[in-house]
Design a protein around this motif. Structure first.
Motif, PDB file in Angstrom:
ATOM      1  N   THR A 177     -11.908   1.157  -4.746  1.00 46.11           N
ATOM      2  CA  THR A 177     -10.791   1.259  -5.690  1.00 46.11           C
ATOM      3  C   THR A 177     -11.147   2.056  -6.937  1.00 46.11           C
ATOM      4  O   THR A 177     -10.325   2.181  -7.830  1.00 46.11           O
ATOM      5  CB  THR A 177     -10.334  -0.136  -6.142  1.00 46.11           C
ATOM      6  OG1 THR A 177     -11.486  -0.849  -6.598  1.00 46.11           O
ATOM      7  CG2 THR A 177      -9.668  -0.892  -5.034  1.00 46.11           C
ATOM      8  N   GLN A 344      -5.840   4.279   2.764  1.00 51.20           N
ATOM      9  CA  GLN A 344      -4.896   3.322   3.355  1.00 51.20           C
ATOM     10  C   GLN A 344      -5.002   3.317   4.868  1.00 51.20           C
ATOM     11  O   GLN A 344      -4.972   2.274   5.511  1.00 51.20           O
ATOM     12  CB  GLN A 344      -3.469   3.678   2.936  1.00 51.20           C
ATOM     13  CG  GLN A 344      -3.137   3.146   1.559  1.00 51.20           C
ATOM     14  CD  GLN A 344      -1.732   3.489   1.128  1.00 51.20           C
ATOM     15  OE1 GLN A 344      -0.959   4.081   1.855  1.00 51.20           O
ATOM     16  NE2 GLN A 344      -1.397   3.117  -0.090  1.00 51.20           N
ATOM     17  N   LEU A 349      -7.564   0.073   1.536  1.00 51.63           N
ATOM     18  CA  LEU A 349      -6.583  -0.295   0.510  1.00 51.63           C
ATOM     19  C   LEU A 349      -5.463  -1.084   1.154  1.00 51.63           C
ATOM     20  O   LEU A 349      -5.052  -0.780   2.250  1.00 51.63           O
ATOM     21  CB  LEU A 349      -5.984   0.953  -0.123  1.00 51.63           C
ATOM     22  CG  LEU A 349      -6.717   1.558  -1.291  1.00 51.63           C
ATOM     23  CD1 LEU A 349      -5.912   2.714  -1.849  1.00 51.63           C
ATOM     24  CD2 LEU A 349      -6.930   0.521  -2.388  1.00 51.63           C
TER      25      LEU A 349
ATOM     26  N   GLN B 200      -3.590  -1.635  -4.836  1.00 49.41           N
ATOM     27  CA  GLN B 200      -2.641  -0.554  -4.588  1.00 49.41           C
ATOM     28  C   GLN B 200      -2.102   0.007  -5.896  1.00 49.41           C
ATOM     29  O   GLN B 200      -2.018   1.208  -6.077  1.00 49.41           O
ATOM     30  CB  GLN B 200      -1.436  -1.071  -3.782  1.00 49.41           C
ATOM     31  CG  GLN B 200      -1.747  -1.374  -2.353  1.00 49.41           C
ATOM     32  CD  GLN B 200      -1.868  -0.108  -1.529  1.00 49.41           C
ATOM     33  OE1 GLN B 200      -1.717   0.994  -2.031  1.00 49.41           O
ATOM     34  NE2 GLN B 200      -2.182  -0.280  -0.264  1.00 49.41           N
ATOM     35  N   TYR B 201      -1.726  -0.905  -6.776  1.00 50.00           N
ATOM     36  CA  TYR B 201      -1.125  -0.448  -8.022  1.00 50.00           C
ATOM     37  C   TYR B 201      -2.110   0.240  -8.942  1.00 50.00           C
ATOM     38  O   TYR B 201      -1.749   1.185  -9.628  1.00 50.00           O
ATOM     39  CB  TYR B 201      -0.443  -1.602  -8.762  1.00 50.00           C
ATOM     40  CG  TYR B 201       0.971  -1.767  -8.314  1.00 50.00           C
ATOM     41  CD1 TYR B 201       1.899  -0.750  -8.535  1.00 50.00           C
ATOM     42  CD2 TYR B 201       1.380  -2.900  -7.654  1.00 50.00           C
ATOM     43  CE1 TYR B 201       3.203  -0.880  -8.105  1.00 50.00           C
ATOM     44  CE2 TYR B 201       2.683  -3.038  -7.219  1.00 50.00           C
ATOM     45  CZ  TYR B 201       3.586  -2.020  -7.448  1.00 50.00           C
ATOM     46  OH  TYR B 201       4.872  -2.152  -7.022  1.00 50.00           O
ATOM     47  N   ALA B 204      -2.670   3.660  -6.507  1.00 50.16           N
ATOM     48  CA  ALA B 204      -1.653   4.568  -5.997  1.00 50.16           C
ATOM     49  C   ALA B 204      -0.570   4.778  -7.029  1.00 50.16           C
ATOM     50  O   ALA B 204      -0.262   3.908  -7.808  1.00 50.16           O
ATOM     51  CB  ALA B 204      -1.053   3.992  -4.726  1.00 50.16           C
ATOM     52  N   SER B 209       3.624   1.282  -0.856  1.00 49.71           N
ATOM     53  CA  SER B 209       2.720   0.470  -0.059  1.00 49.71           C
ATOM     54  C   SER B 209       2.614  -0.943  -0.634  1.00 49.71           C
ATOM     55  O   SER B 209       2.648  -1.935   0.095  1.00 49.71           O
ATOM     56  CB  SER B 209       1.354   1.130  -0.028  1.00 49.71           C
ATOM     57  OG  SER B 209       0.456   0.278   0.602  1.00 49.71           O
ATOM     58  N   ALA B 210       2.500  -1.010  -1.958  1.00 50.79           N
ATOM     59  CA  ALA B 210       2.423  -2.322  -2.590  1.00 50.79           C
ATOM     60  C   ALA B 210       3.713  -3.100  -2.369  1.00 50.79           C
ATOM     61  O   ALA B 210       3.690  -4.304  -2.121  1.00 50.79           O
ATOM     62  CB  ALA B 210       2.153  -2.152  -4.075  1.00 50.79           C
TER      63      ALA B 210
END
Lengths: 349, 503
Positions: A177, A344, A349, B200-201, B204, B209-210
């Motif tokens: 991340t 992803q 993720l 995710q947040y 991305a 996706s989140a």
């Protein structure tokens, strides 16, 4: 019973009044940011950089110019995302990020203002956006931190790609991340193609140990929980500065052969287009790029200044680093989109 | 009169769901489907369910056992244990989780997550169950005994049904909290939907996706709520007459007593001793600790005012919702009761993003002000207030209100003179609980707080996320200290001081 009841009532009344006062106080300190009328001009900076770095820089800036600064902290990507969401209503004047990808993203969306040439001239052109909407302030190198009690230096590979092999099972830490990791993925996709990058990520997912951030990954190496960690140089340099390099259980390892594992990435800043304090924001950019501001940044962050007139003290000299040259400008991969999609796809993720 | 606030609230509470739908719509069908049906989601589903079910079940077992022992037996030192077993509630899970991780890395992953969250959650069962046990009419059990039932049979056939609403209400809250837990799981490196959504947040730029992960989370939460509805049963519990409270016969533990004492001791050491012990250690050995007292006081004030202010507003909103769901049957009342629970299981982050989204577009005046943050707290914590108030409201006999009305009192005056005094205990408990939760809230606060304003929880989180534990220690200690006040209020008083029986 009755006694208890009257007591409870009294207590409740007392509690309620306290609560109401509390509620009023909570609402009272509500609009205490720069939005309620410009009583004084304060810059709002959205910063993904480490707290102490931003704090030192803004303190020095306020001392120099008298302009107050409010800092909103978060992760660089998250804050950039927030600015994108806020659009023309963004309360942010400056966005200061740990990587360039979020800046590129905002710039592509047309949300960044052109920076004055005064600030840009302090820097070498290769470290800024060609359109002048953002400028790099600091550089850092990807590096391997390893614990000699767990892994010998001779066992360390010649390329970062080898860390995805089975012999590294449970011995290597990585931070999927982290912005710098994503940046490295972007560069890998550009230089080696998507398939090879995907294989590397799948290998890491299978054999490596995931951590939530670089600091915790480095701590795991320090404690000997893992043999090595893929991190940024300044995490180690900072800790070494605090403890003394000889007290560190871990050491840094650079591949030194132009490998992508030694990739350089930039931390930079830009002015948000919707800013209502553009003049002050330009002043801030100027300050952050000139010698004084750059020295503060370097001293607090253990990252490399992009203004070459600054002294880097105990860090491995910038000129001795051997990063992959072609990875500085990522072209179409610079906004990090493909890297995210790949992360992803692999399920990191 | 009653309906307007309910409508407004239901509308606001539905915003997150609307937000998710909008995000999914932006992404398009194909992308959405691809994002939901991928291996990573199965992985997260497995993790989330495993953790959630085991934490909930373990908390139920521990909570019922501690409540029964402190309320119904002649256990030596009952009062002291009663306070000690609820202290873990005042220690935020993201604080205690590091205590464990710093002891040994074996606590990372599922085992540690299970341990930390169970030790943090069981008071949510202990408190209402203890209150229910206290409020029961002893005659019922005495009748069962005189009819020749043994202690076990009496427990299962008489006591258990009476504490069922309290037990499953608590269990549902635990299940939902575990779904939405972020800080602790992030430190313990155990990924669930919530930590994945957070990742995710922070990574991305588009929320598709989140948002898709959130839909799966919503689905899970609906399942839990359905299960709770099913097991709670349809029974109504109200008391008949005021009656007299009288002492009951206590169960003599006899030879089992030492083992029970040992059990309590182990629980207390694990849930209180280790987290607080480690905290003390950092406080004393703070090398990276350099903090300014002025800042600490500022953070303390912010935390308290958000906690108290948010609690008041939340309770004011929760009252009509509870009244509606208990006194008026119908689809709207079911919604008033259930919608908040659905939203409650969403991570604070999702609520935060939703409010950012709508505030920027339609109410930019309140964006990044305390007002928006308080709204978020209300959305997040109304169910907690509902369940506390509900517990006492259920035991307030409807007939008393009817009599008052038949004597010509107006509904409002009936509420203030008859109903309110009856449910004061529930309101107090609700305030305490919500205040506690707000003070320990992390992700929505991070997103919505006014720039330059920090709460103690945020300070602790910022430091622990960078493993600066000594630096986090003073903030954490202060947070635990002030969290102790509402927890103390919760232990000192029952959710209901009256008896109840089946009607």
């Amino acid at each position: 019973m009755m006694k208890l009841h009257t007591y409870a009532k009294k207590a409740a009344v007392a509690a309620a009044s306290v609560m109401v006062v509390g509620a009023l106080a909570a609402c009272g300190n509500g609009g205490d940011n720069a939005k309620d009328g410009d009583k004084e001009k304060a810059l709002t900076i959205y910063s993904g950089q480490h707290t102490e770095v931003t704090e030192a820089l803004t303190k020095e800036f306020t001392k120099e110019t008298g302009i107050k600064v409010d800092v909103r902290e978060g992760s660089s990507n998250e804050l950039a995302h927030q600015v994108a969401e806020e659009g023309d209503k963004s309360p942010a004047d400056i966005i200061f990020t740990e990587e360039t990808a979020p800046l590129v993203m905002l710039s592509e969306k047309g949300l960044l203002e052109k920076i004055d040439s005064k600030a840009l001239d302090n820097m070498d052109d290769q470290y800024e956006d060609p359109d002048g909407t953002w400028v790099g302030l600091l550089a850092r190198s990807r590096v391997v931190a390893y614990n000699p009690n767990v892994v010998k230096e001779s066992e360390l590979p010649k390329t970062v790609f080898d860390f995805a092999k089975p012999e590294w099972k449970d011995k290597v830490a990585y931070v999927p991340t982290s912005g710098a990791f994503t940046n490295q993925i972007s560069a890998m996709i550009m230089l080696y193609g998507e398939d090879e990058t995907k294989q590397w990520l799948e290998g890491l997912k299978k054999y490596g140990k995931q951590y939530k951030n670089n600091k915790i990954a480095l701590d795991a190496v320090e404690k000997g929980d893992v043999g090595a960690a893929l991190i940024n140089n300044y995490y180690w340099d900072n800790e070494a500065k605090e403890k003394g390099a000889d007290k560190m259980n871990s050491k840094l390892y650079y591949f030194g052969n132009g490998d992508i594992g030694d990739m350089i990435s930039l931390s930079g800043a830009g002015i948000v287009k919707s800013s209502s304090h553009k003049e002050e924001a330009q002043k801030f950019m100027e300050f952050a790029t000139e010698e004084k501001g750059q020295q503060v940044l370097t001293d607090t962050s253990s990252q490399y200044p992009l203004n070459s007139s600054v002294d880097t003290k105990d860090m491995k000299p910038f000129s001795e680093l051997n990063p992959p040259k072609e990875a500085l400008d990522l072209g179409e991969y610079s906004d990090g989109e493909q890297a995210l999609e790949l992360l992803q796809e692999v399920g990191l993720l | 009169m009653l309906l307007l606030p309910v409508f407004i609230f239901i509308f606001v509470a539905c915003l997150p769901i609307l937000y998710i739908i909008l995000r999914a719509y932006e992404a398009g069908w194909e992308t959405s489907i691809n994002l939901i049906f991928r291996d990573r989601v199965y992985e997260l589903l497995k993790n989330t369910l495993l953790l959630d079910v085991s934490v909930t079940v373990a908390s139920m077992v521990i909570g019922v056992a501690t409540a029964w022992c402190t309320e119904r037996t002649n256990l030596w030192g009952r009062r002291v244990w009663n306070v000690l077993v609820t202290i873990p509630f005042a220690v935020p899970a993201f604080v205690s989780s590091y205590s464990w991780v710093s002891l040994s890395p074996i606590f990372e992953g599922f085992f540690g997550a299970f341990l930390v969250l169970t030790l943090y959650s069981y008071p949510l069962v202990h408190l209402p169950v203890a209150a229910a046990l206290r409020g029961m009419n002893p005659s019922l059990e005495e009748v069962a005994f005189s009819a020749g039932y043994g202690p076990w049979k009496t427990f299962w056939l008489v006591t258990f049904p009476q504490m069922r609403p309290a037990l499953f209400g608590g269990a549902l809250l635990i299940a939902l909290h575990t779904l939405a837990e972020f800080g602790a799981l992030s430190l313990l490196r155990f990924d669930t939907f919530t930590t994945a959504i957070y990742d995710q947040y922070t990574m991305a730029f588009n929320g598709a996706s989140a948002a898709m992960l959130t839909t799966v989370l919503l689905f899970l939460c609906l399942v839990f709520i359905g299960v709770e509805l099913y097991v709670r049963g349809k029974a109504k519990y109200t008391s008949v007459g005021r009656g007299v409270s009288r002492a009951r016969e206590q169960v003599r533990l006899g030879l089992v007593a030492p083992f029970v004492q040992l059990g309590f001791l182990v629980l207390t050491v694990l849930a209180v001793g280790i987290p607080l012990g480690r905290l003390g250690y950092w406080l004393l050995n703070g090398s990276s600790a350099s903090f300014e007292p002025a800042e600490l006081v500022g953070n303390l004030f912010t935390t308290l005012s958000y906690g108290l202010g948010g609690a008041v507003v939340t309770v004011i909103i929760a009252l009509p919702l509870v009244m509606l769901s208990l006194r008026h049957r119908g689809p709207l009342s079911v919604m008033a009761e259930r919608v908040p629970y659905v939203v409650h299981s969403l991570p604070g982050l999702v609520i935060g993003l939703t409010l950012v989204f709508f505030a920027i577009r339609y109410m930019s005046g309140i964006y990044q002000t305390s007002v928006l943050l308080i709204i978020a707290y209300v959305i997040l914590f109304v169910p907690l207030a509902q369940s506390s108030i509900r517990a006492s409201y259920e035991q307030a006999p409807e007939r008393v209100e009817e009599v008052a009305r038949s004597l010509g009192r107006k509904p409002m005056s009936v509420f203030f003179t008859v109903t309110l005094p009856l449910i004061i205990p529930g309101i107090g408990a609700a305030m305490a609980l919500v205040c506690l939760k707000i003070m320990n809230e992390l992700t929505a606060t991070l997103l919505l707080r006014p720039t330059g304003v920090d709460t103690l929880a945020i300070r602790v989180w910022q430091h622990t996320a960078n493993s600066e534990f000594a630096a986090a220690a003073p903030y954490a200690a202060l947070l635990i200290l002030i969290s102790g006040v509402p927890v103390y209020i919760l232990t000192m008083r029952s959710f209901s001081s009256k008896r109840s029986e089946r009607v």
